[in-house]
Motif scaffolding. Structure first.
Motif, mmCIF file in Angstrom:
data_model
loop_
_atom_site.group_PDB
_atom_site.id
_atom_site.type_symbol
_atom_site.label_atom_id
_atom_site.label_comp_id
_atom_site.label_asym_id
_atom_site.label_seq_id
_atom_site.Cartn_x
_atom_site.Cartn_y
_atom_site.Cartn_z
ATOM 1 N N ILE A 188 62.933 106.557 99.601
ATOM 2 C CA ILE A 188 63.680 106.385 100.838
ATOM 3 C C ILE A 188 62.748 106.123 102.031
ATOM 4 O O ILE A 188 62.999 105.206 102.832
ATOM 5 C CB ILE A 188 64.596 107.592 101.107
ATOM 6 C CG1 ILE A 188 65.728 107.643 100.064
ATOM 7 C CG2 ILE A 188 65.189 107.528 102.513
ATOM 8 C CD1 ILE A 188 66.656 106.451 100.102
ATOM 9 N N PRO A 189 61.626 106.902 102.194
ATOM 10 C CA PRO A 189 60.711 106.580 103.295
ATOM 11 C C PRO A 189 60.156 105.155 103.188
ATOM 12 O O PRO A 189 59.968 104.470 104.195
ATOM 13 C CB PRO A 189 59.600 107.625 103.143
ATOM 14 C CG PRO A 189 60.261 108.766 102.440
ATOM 15 C CD PRO A 189 61.221 108.132 101.489
ATOM 16 N N LEU A 190 59.880 104.717 101.951
ATOM 17 C CA LEU A 190 59.394 103.346 101.748
ATOM 18 C C LEU A 190 60.453 102.335 102.174
ATOM 19 O O LEU A 190 60.142 101.304 102.792
ATOM 20 C CB LEU A 190 59.037 103.153 100.278
ATOM 21 C CG LEU A 190 58.513 101.772 99.882
ATOM 22 C CD1 LEU A 190 57.204 101.476 100.592
ATOM 23 C CD2 LEU A 190 58.314 101.687 98.366
ATOM 24 N N ALA A 191 61.702 102.618 101.854
ATOM 25 C CA ALA A 191 62.791 101.719 102.270
ATOM 26 C C ALA A 191 62.909 101.677 103.785
ATOM 27 O O ALA A 191 63.196 100.617 104.376
ATOM 28 C CB ALA A 191 64.109 102.177 101.637
ATOM 29 N N GLU A 192 62.670 102.837 104.438
ATOM 30 C CA GLU A 192 62.693 102.875 105.905
ATOM 31 C C GLU A 192 61.612 101.966 106.481
ATOM 32 O O GLU A 192 61.846 101.198 107.415
ATOM 33 C CB GLU A 192 62.490 104.311 106.384
ATOM 34 C CG GLU A 192 63.653 105.245 106.101
ATOM 35 C CD GLU A 192 64.728 105.173 107.176
ATOM 36 O OE1 GLU A 192 64.618 104.319 108.067
ATOM 37 O OE2 GLU A 192 65.681 105.975 107.108
ATOM 38 N N GLU A 193 60.395 102.062 105.927
ATOM 39 C CA GLU A 193 59.265 101.286 106.454
ATOM 40 C C GLU A 193 59.468 99.788 106.266
ATOM 41 O O GLU A 193 59.135 98.994 107.137
ATOM 42 C CB GLU A 193 57.972 101.712 105.764
ATOM 43 C CG GLU A 193 57.525 103.131 106.085
ATOM 44 C CD GLU A 193 56.288 103.512 105.299
ATOM 45 O OE1 GLU A 193 55.647 102.592 104.737
ATOM 46 O OE2 GLU A 193 55.962 104.706 105.234
ATOM 47 N N THR A 194 59.987 99.393 105.124
ATOM 48 C CA THR A 194 60.090 97.971 104.791
ATOM 49 C C THR A 194 61.364 97.328 105.285
ATOM 50 O O THR A 194 61.517 96.106 105.186
ATOM 51 C CB THR A 194 59.997 97.789 103.266
ATOM 52 O OG1 THR A 194 61.057 98.527 102.648
ATOM 53 C CG2 THR A 194 58.658 98.278 102.750
ATOM 54 N N GLY A 195 62.309 98.116 105.797
ATOM 55 C CA GLY A 195 63.581 97.553 106.244
ATOM 56 C C GLY A 195 64.602 97.439 105.138
ATOM 57 O O GLY A 195 65.748 97.022 105.376
ATOM 58 N N LEU A 196 64.202 97.823 103.892
ATOM 59 C CA LEU A 196 65.161 97.771 102.786
ATOM 60 C C LEU A 196 66.247 98.825 102.921
ATOM 61 O O LEU A 196 67.248 98.787 102.198
ATOM 62 C CB LEU A 196 64.427 97.961 101.452
ATOM 63 C CG LEU A 196 63.523 96.811 101.020
ATOM 64 C CD1 LEU A 196 62.757 97.199 99.758
ATOM 65 C CD2 LEU A 196 64.338 95.545 100.769
ATOM 66 N N ILE A 197 66.053 99.767 103.859
ATOM 67 C CA ILE A 197 67.045 100.823 104.025
ATOM 68 C C ILE A 197 68.393 100.256 104.452
ATOM 69 O O ILE A 197 69.448 100.846 104.147
ATOM 70 C CB ILE A 197 66.546 101.868 105.071
ATOM 71 C CG1 ILE A 197 67.397 103.136 105.026
ATOM 72 C CG2 ILE A 197 66.523 101.264 106.458
ATOM 73 C CD1 ILE A 197 67.293 103.885 103.726
ATOM 74 N N LEU A 198 68.396 99.104 105.121
ATOM 75 C CA LEU A 198 69.670 98.524 105.565
ATOM 76 C C LEU A 198 70.495 98.010 104.397
ATOM 77 O O LEU A 198 71.666 98.387 104.246
ATOM 78 C CB LEU A 198 69.414 97.425 106.597
ATOM 79 C CG LEU A 198 68.806 97.893 107.932
ATOM 80 C CD1 LEU A 198 68.576 96.710 108.855
ATOM 81 C CD2 LEU A 198 69.716 98.919 108.592
ATOM 82 N N PRO A 199 69.939 97.135 103.541
ATOM 83 C CA PRO A 199 70.763 96.736 102.386
ATOM 84 C C PRO A 199 71.022 97.901 101.428
ATOM 85 O O PRO A 199 72.087 97.967 100.803
ATOM 86 C CB PRO A 199 69.935 95.632 101.715
ATOM 87 C CG PRO A 199 68.534 95.834 102.201
ATOM 88 C CD PRO A 199 68.664 96.392 103.587
#
Length: 815
Positions: free
Chosen positions: A612-623
């Motif tokens: 989840i933190p990685l998704a936050e950093e890369t912007g993947l958290i939105l999709p």
């Protein structure tokens, strides 16, 4: 020949004649010849006794004889032109006067008087040739001649007159009045007045128009002379005329073009300066006066190099100008516009752009120069050049200039020198921009830049690298201890309180440090390594610095690979939702929390804390967040329809999702597409997410609440939320963090949890306790008034099919 008195008189008369005289019988036999026959090389004895036919040209004998007989028959005399042969055999044209002497008994026969007319024939032919050449010349020049006799009104014209006037010959009957009918009505009075004018000068010239049926209106130019009689009255008029229609049209076009050119030159913003071959100014438009400060009257007639060329440049200008005049051209102007230095009337100098066109005119060359004041353009170019390497907001070197500074630093460092690069990032700048506005955000960036400059040695480079990022490059530090000292100095300088338009704040920065041997250093590698170290520092809590270590690069590579695999998992259905029940005090399942899991093909099930933190950093958290919401809503609709009509669904929402400008619209579309009742969906947000921008968070939560959604603060008590803001948030649920539940056996933590439950109740909120694992914890929480419980005591998060079995067979949930 007879010798009586009459014949002697006749003989004496003929003998003394200057013309050749012959007396012949009617058959042509010559009886007498005077001495004048010597003109043709004969003596009288050569002719006497011979017949005239022996000397007359054969072609003239028949026609001549016929003419003689006709003439003699009519009146006894005749005048004929024959060709006779001289003693050399040449045929000479002569004029012969023949008189019949048959009535003179003493003489009888024919008296023939012969005159050589060769010279006259030559003169006549010359006249004919001259007239022919004149006609040809008139036709070639398109000029016609004419003469008018005013006593008879007759008009005599040259053969080409009708061609010049553009009509057929039958249009002119030969009178002056007939000619006037051809003149344009508007020019008729001018023509009459010019012809009749009185004065000493009888030579005149005028232009007038005629109306030609074949060629329309034509313009003619006539020149003539008035001839007067002894009384001074006009008797005749003769002259010449030429069609000048094309010439006048060309002249009119030339004048119009010249006027257009002059108007254009005066209208142009560029200065126009015309210079003759002597270097004197002959043209000077208004723009030139504005640019240089000299009026037209002051400039025209002056030497150009004395007027607008700076003194130190005049020698070179004169040399180049002289060469241009000598060669008729100059290479200086072949490339187009050139930049020079001009001199104003007030003595100031300024840059000008000059384009020169060289033209030939009567009297020599003309140099037409177009001059433009490029002071503002040069200033703009300098500004753009500076902006290309300088950050506009802080006036620091930008990343384009950093490479140059890096190369210089490498050259300065000796063989054992080291380069140090500090990557400085302002923490939470977006909060300032969103809450106080970008103007104050920019002011904060300038303040941070000034404070960094205040502690970095002047020999080092401070660069604004991006929106909230700075790079410090130094070659003066020889050890990590020095780099640590510099990083610490920057942290302390930034940590001093700020006053931004009355808003007091204490921002912070996070710093990553990378070092390399100067001989081996590469800027891109140093930037990469310092950036990695900076993100490690952020992960450790921000407002600190970290040195780059080689293991960080390996971890960064692993994170990069993991991010790519996460993206593939999103695209390839590699994610799953697990569900954990939330129960009431009596053990009834009232809702469930959807928790995402990643089933990695090689690593197995990956915990959310690892991606989840990685998704936050890369912007993947939105999709990723959108997928979780859509999947959870569809599942909730199915369970509410088939198994638990009142079941609620809780979904975690990240700070990035919360900050989406179209979040409310997205949620409205999601509810409509899934068919889930808004009240059945609870969005859980962490304290830290809400406190990124409390004002904006409160606004967004209020808009979500209008949709009918339920809102919860997750992990309450672990962040830095303000009770003041808590009262303003449209939140219905507080979820107590497991850290408090784990230590309920202490009086202090029991009091904190009890106070929080009472606070929530006072604010109209319900509470959910997370991480409940023992019956003792459950009993204490129910005693303190907690409405809902969640934890391993009932179930860990399970897949959808396992959770469905919990709904079908709840068991003894009251334990």
């Amino acid at each position: 020949m007879a010798t009586n008195g009459s014949s002697r008189f006749f003989e004496t008369l003929v003998h003394s004649s200057a013309d050749i005289a012959l007396v012949a019988d009617p058959d042509g036999t010559i009886r007498y010849a005077n001495a004048a026959v010597a003109l043709f090389g004969y003596t009288p004895d050569d002719l006497v006794g011979r017949n005239l036919r022996d000397f007359v040209h054969p072609d003239d004998q028949v026609s001549g004889a016929t003419n003689v007989r006709a003439a003699l028959g009519a009146g006894g005399s005749a005048l004929v032109e024959w060709r006779i042969k001289d003693r050399d055999g040449m045929w000479v044209p002569v004029e012969e006067s023949l008189t019949d002497l048959s009535d003179n008994g003493d003489v009888g026969g024919l008296l023939i008087s012969i005159r050589d007319i060769a010279d006259r024939r030559v003169a006549e032919q010359a006249l004919v040739d001259t007239q022919t050449r004149l006609v040809v010349a008139l036709e070639a020049s398109r000029m016609a001649v004419w003469e008018i006799d005013f006593s008879t009104q007759e008009m005599v014209v040259s053969p080409n007159f009708h061609e010049v006037y553009g009509f057929t010959p039958d249009r002119l009957t030969g009178t002056y009045l007939d000619f006037l009918h051809l003149v344009h009505p508007d020019d008729l009075e001018l023509l009459r007045r010019t012809v009749r004018v009185t004065g000493q000068d009888d030579v005149f010239a005028l232009d007038y128009r005629i109306c030609s049926p074949e060629h329309g209106v034509r313009m003619l130019h006539g020149r003539g002379r008035r001839i007067r009689d002894e009384s001074g009255q006009l008797s005749r008029l003769h002259g010449a005329v030429i069609d000048v229609t094309d010439e006048r049209r060309a002249e009119r076009r030339r004048l119009e073009a010249e006027q257009t050119f002059r108007r254009t030159i005066e209208a142009t913003s560029d200065g126009f300066i015309g210079v003759d071959a002597a270097g004197l100014i002959v043209n000077w438009n208004a723009s030139a006066a504005r640019i240089f400060g000299w009026t037209e009257a002051e400039a025209v007639g002056q030497r150009i190099d004395d007027l607008i060329v700076p003194p130190e440049l005049r020698s070179a200008h004169r040399s180049g100008f002289s060469k241009a005049v000598a060669d008729g051209q100059t290479s200086l102007f072949h490339a187009g516009a050139v930049e020079l230095t001009g001199l104003r009337a007030d003595g100031s100098r300024f840059p000008v752009e000059v384009s020169v066109v060289i033209v030939e005119q009567e009297g020599g060359l003309r140099f037409n120069a177009f001059v433009r004041d490029v002071t503002e353009r040069k200033a703009t170019e300098a500004l753009l050049a500076r902006q290309a390497i300088t950050d506009e907001l802080t006036n620091l070197p930008n990343r384009a200039l950093l490479n140059d500074r890096f190369q210089r630093a490498k050259e300065r460092a000796d063989s054992g020198g080291r380069l140090t690069l500090l990557f400085v990032d302002i923490d939470h700048l977006n909060v300032v921009n969103d809450s106080l506005g970008h103007d104050l955000g920019d002011q904060l960036i300038r303040e941070v830049a000034d404070r960094i400059l205040g502690v970095v040695p002047a020999t080092d480079t401070v660069t604004r690298f991006g929106g909230d990022e700075f790079v410090v490059l130094t070659d003066s530090l020889v050890a990590a201890r020095g780099a640590s000292g510099l990083a610490e100095a920057i942290l302390q300088a930034i940590a001093r309180p700020y006053d931004l338009a009355g808003h007091r704040m204490t921002p912070a920065v996070t710093i990553g440090v990378a070092m390399a041997e100067a001989s081996d250093a590469r800027l891109d590698e140093l930037l990469r390594d310092a950036d990695i170290a900076m993100y490690r520092a952020k992960a450790q809590g921000r407002n600190r610095f970290e040195f780059f270590e080689i293991t960080m690069r390996e971890q960064a590579q692993q994170r990069f690979e993991l991010a790519n695999e996460l993206r593939q998992a999103l695209d390839g259905n590699g994610l799953r939702l697990y569900y954990q029940p939330v129960v009431s005090a009596d053990g009834t399942i009232v809702s469930t929390e959807a928790l995402v899991r990643w089933e990695h093909p090689d690593r197995g099930l990956i915990h959310p804390g690892d991606f989840i933190p990685l998704a936050e950093e890369t912007g993947l958290i939105l999709p990723l967040g959108q997928w979780v919401l859509e999947t959870a809503c569809r599942q909730a609709v199915a369970w509410r329809r088939d198994l638990a009509p009142t079941l609620g669904m809780a979904v975690n929402m990240s700070v990035r999702q919360l900050s989406q400008p179209d979040l409310v619209g997205r949620m409205e579309s999601l509810l409509g597409a899934s068919g889930l009742e808004p009240g059945a969906l609870c969005l859980e947000l962490t304290e830290s997410a809400l406190m990124e921008d409390p004002v904006k968070s409160a606004e967004t939560l209020g808009r979500l609440r209008t949709l009918g959604l339920s809102l919860a603060i997750d992990d309450f008590g672990t962040g830095y939320s303000s009770l003041h803001y808590l009262s303003r948030l449209s939140v219905q649920v507080l979820k107590l963090d497991r850290v408090f539940i784990e230590s309920l056996d202490t009086e202090a933590n029991r009091a904190i949890v009890g106070s929080t439950i009472q606070l929530a109740r006072a604010l109209g909120m319900t509470t959910v306790a997370e991480g409940v694992e023992t019956a003792e914890q459950r009993a204490v929480l129910i005693e303190l008034g907690c409405e809902s419980l969640q934890g391993f005591l009932w179930s860990k998060p399970v897949p959808a099919d396992a959770f469905e079995q919990l709904l079908r067979h709840p068991g003894d949930w009251s334990r």
